[in-house]
Enzyme design. Structure first.
Site, PDB file in Angstrom:
ATOM      1  N   ASP A   1     -37.479 -30.914   2.699  1.00 23.48           N
ATOM      2  CA  ASP A   1     -36.577 -30.717   3.846  1.00 23.48           C
ATOM      3  C   ASP A   1     -36.472 -32.012   4.661  1.00 23.48           C
ATOM      4  O   ASP A   1     -35.411 -32.358   5.186  1.00 23.48           O
ATOM      5  CB  ASP A   1     -37.112 -29.576   4.717  1.00 23.48           C
TER       6      ASP A   1
ATOM      7  N   HIS B   1     -33.715 -34.828   4.190  1.00 21.16           N
ATOM      8  CA  HIS B   1     -32.462 -34.850   4.959  1.00 21.16           C
ATOM      9  C   HIS B   1     -32.542 -35.825   6.135  1.00 21.16           C
ATOM     10  O   HIS B   1     -31.569 -36.501   6.459  1.00 21.16           O
ATOM     11  CB  HIS B   1     -32.179 -33.457   5.559  1.00 21.16           C
TER      12      HIS B   1
ATOM     13  N   SER C   1     -32.353 -21.202   8.214  1.00 20.05           N
ATOM     14  CA  SER C   1     -31.810 -22.531   7.909  1.00 20.05           C
ATOM     15  C   SER C   1     -31.184 -23.211   9.114  1.00 20.05           C
ATOM     16  O   SER C   1     -31.230 -24.427   9.246  1.00 20.05           O
ATOM     17  CB  SER C   1     -30.738 -22.415   6.822  1.00 20.05           C
TER      18      SER C   1
ATOM     19  N   HIS D   1     -39.633 -19.491   6.919  1.00 16.71           N
ATOM     20  CA  HIS D   1     -39.320 -20.926   7.038  1.00 16.71           C
ATOM     21  C   HIS D   1     -38.457 -21.086   8.285  1.00 16.71           C
ATOM     22  O   HIS D   1     -37.358 -20.527   8.360  1.00 16.71           O
ATOM     23  CB  HIS D   1     -38.571 -21.353   5.775  1.00 16.71           C
TER      24      HIS D   1
ATOM     25  N   HIS E   1     -36.628 -23.398  11.600  1.00 15.63           N
ATOM     26  CA  HIS E   1     -36.147 -24.687  12.110  1.00 15.63           C
ATOM     27  C   HIS E   1     -36.216 -24.643  13.625  1.00 15.63           C
ATOM     28  O   HIS E   1     -36.122 -23.579  14.237  1.00 15.63           O
ATOM     29  CB  HIS E   1     -34.729 -24.999  11.610  1.00 15.63           C
TER      30      HIS E   1
ATOM     31  N   TYR F   1     -24.056 -23.936   9.556  1.00 12.82           N
ATOM     32  CA  TYR F   1     -24.561 -25.014   8.693  1.00 12.82           C
ATOM     33  C   TYR F   1     -24.493 -26.364   9.392  1.00 12.82           C
ATOM     34  O   TYR F   1     -23.483 -26.666  10.042  1.00 12.82           O
ATOM     35  CB  TYR F   1     -23.708 -25.112   7.426  1.00 12.82           C
TER      36      TYR F   1
END
Lengths: 339, 339
Positions: free
Chosen positions: B15, B18, B168, B195, B197, B286
């Site tokens: 990750d 990115h 995400s 997971h 963010h 996104y």
């Protein structure tokens, strides 16, 4: 589950002063205060990082006299009220009077969580000066819940309009905040506030738990511009509260813009959670201990983190810096005895 | 209240790719993997940021072939197992076989939260290759709880050993995570992972809620080295879990040291919560939409944030980028009609 309204105080112009070595200029304060005022921030705290009178060799010299900064903020704002912080012993009644005279509308009188009694004179005077008055219990994680409540009640009895639980070291876990804010809410007739630090990446979590338990006054710092790993990031808080349907009256877009365009360029180092801020939060000790612990660690050939954790266990407070050498020596002896 | 053990996967080498424009070198991977191995990290994920086969003009070209990086990590680690990520459509069975051949021990097969059915072939193949296999449901906030559970059950039926709920966009609020993890735990016989963010400064909060509800697999990124505002900061997580009495088997001090000495110097920009990452989390879209929205905002003279929030409301997904212009045009017309 959540209350419907929260009143936010922006602390970047006070707590954030630590992060930029107390170097605020009048121009910076005017630009930040103007943008915050435009975003309808209810309160903006402006003072030396350690409160009125903090500018000194011991706590760090301010580049610009704090009263110049306070006056500039007062003259800039139409909507936002200017708050000042005062730690009895560092600041005095004299500074409080000056702050009131030049237009501050709120005084936050801060003591160690077990020393609320030293705030009596200053809370009384602040009320006499016509200021909204907040009792600010620092290092709250160091006292058990009953003690915290007892001390908050003292501040209430002196006339405080609000009492804050302050997580100075960024040491609280969410369940600890939950229990304490609930107890404060159950015991006080005045509003309860919460001031977080992000050392354990829990500032937002703890803030939401505090609001859920009935805290209605919340501190934030734009772009995390506060001591240690910074505070609850104000512009992010506004977004999260909007998502939760909690009103603050603050303009989310304007907060985002001022964070990016006005505050971020002032930051000298990014507000990440570094090894230093993490261990301070984990150990639950004063940030000023870090430098001393690093020195003692070198002298005694032990790990500074072990020193800080031991200091946290022993609940050592500011002013007891001689304990740092003692703990380092004890750890060095322990290490030798293993061989 | 909390489980007693959690198994952590470090994602900085996937990750985090990115955040540094997919520029990892073999030397960097070896240094980070060696330090993580020494700290007893159970799993280290190594792949292009968008998974195996992601290196392309569309998703960003890797400086170094990902298989070289995976192989270097495998050869470096004695304790840590190397995981790879695969998004069917970007990566293929061929890459999965190569990864298994060079020593990867875990494959995480990732699909959009409503498209678990496309993971069947890859989950089956991963199991045949003898890999521990994780179903990875991305953008989980976009589906209601029942849909999420249904999709997770599909992955379980294909043979997945674990299913992850993946935030995400960093869009989840704690009460949303609580409800969904509880539902997953109540419906699956396999382990549940989470997971996070940090776009809304809630990665740690959401991670703790997930663990409290029974998630036993947790992702973290050292020094927040992940997409957007980064993930749950691994070394901070280890400290918080220690404070909560939850075992990870990972060495807290070593994690702090490697974060400060090895990972921090690699970061090209600090992992702060910027205006961009904040609005992506708030809107729940996104990250690739940001650039498109900024362009459309300029063309139609509207605020990019309004576009992103509207895209989030309409639950627009990757591949529907043409919707961005449409939404911008709609907002511009709305604006005109006000006058």
């Amino acid at each position: 589950m959540f209350g419907k309204e929260v009143i936010v105080t922006e602390v970047a112009l006070r707590d954030g002063s630590h992060a930029i070595a107390h170097s605020y200029t009048v121009d910076q304060v005017v630009r930040i205060a103007k943008a915050l005022d435009d975003a309808k921030m209810p309160y903006i705290e402006v003072s030396h990082g350690d409160g009125l009178g903090g500018s000194s060799l011991q706590y760090g010299l301010s580049t610009t006299n704090e009263f110049e900064l306070i006056e500039a903020a007062v003259n800039t704002c139409n909507h936002s009220k200017i708050a000042v912080l005062l730690l009895p012993g560092i600041g005095t009644v004299k500074e409080l009077k000056t702050a009131a005279k030049i237009g501050a509308k709120m005084a936050r009188i801060a003591t160690h969580v077990t020393e609320a009694d030293v705030s009596k004179q200053h809370i009384t005077m602040s009320k006499e000066l016509g200021l909204e008055t907040v009792g600010f219990l620092m290092m709250s994680h160091m006292a058990p819940t009953e003690k915290l409540v007892e001390q908050a009640k003292l501040m209430e009895s002196y006339g405080a309009d609000v009492v804050y639980m302050v997580d100075s070291a960024g040491a609280f876990l969410p369940h600890e905040v939950k229990e304490r804010i609930a107890a404060l809410r159950g015991s006080l007739d005045i509003e309860v506030g919460f001031h977080a630090h992000n050392n354990l990446s829990l500032a937002m979590a703890n803030t939401l738990v505090a609001i859920e338990e009935g805290a209605t006054r919340i501190d934030g710092s734009v772009r995390c511009l506060g001591a240690g790993a910074g505070n609850t990031q104000t512009e992010v808080l506004i977004g999260v509260l909007e998502r939760l349907g909690i009103k603050t009256g603050i303009d989310f877009y304007k907060m985002m813009d001022l964070a990016e365009e006005i505050v971020a360029p002032i930051l000298q180092t990014p507000q990440e959670i570094t090894k230093g801020s993490l261990i301070l939060g984990y150990a639950g000790v004063y940030s000023s201990f870090l430098l001393h612990a690093n020195r003692a660690a070198k002298k005694w050939n032990v790990d500074a983190r072990d020193i800080l954790i031991e200091l946290g266990k022993q609940k050592v407070v500011g002013g007891q810096e001689d304990m740092i050498q003692e703990v380092a020596c004890m750890l060095a002896n322990k290490k030798l005895s293993v061989f």
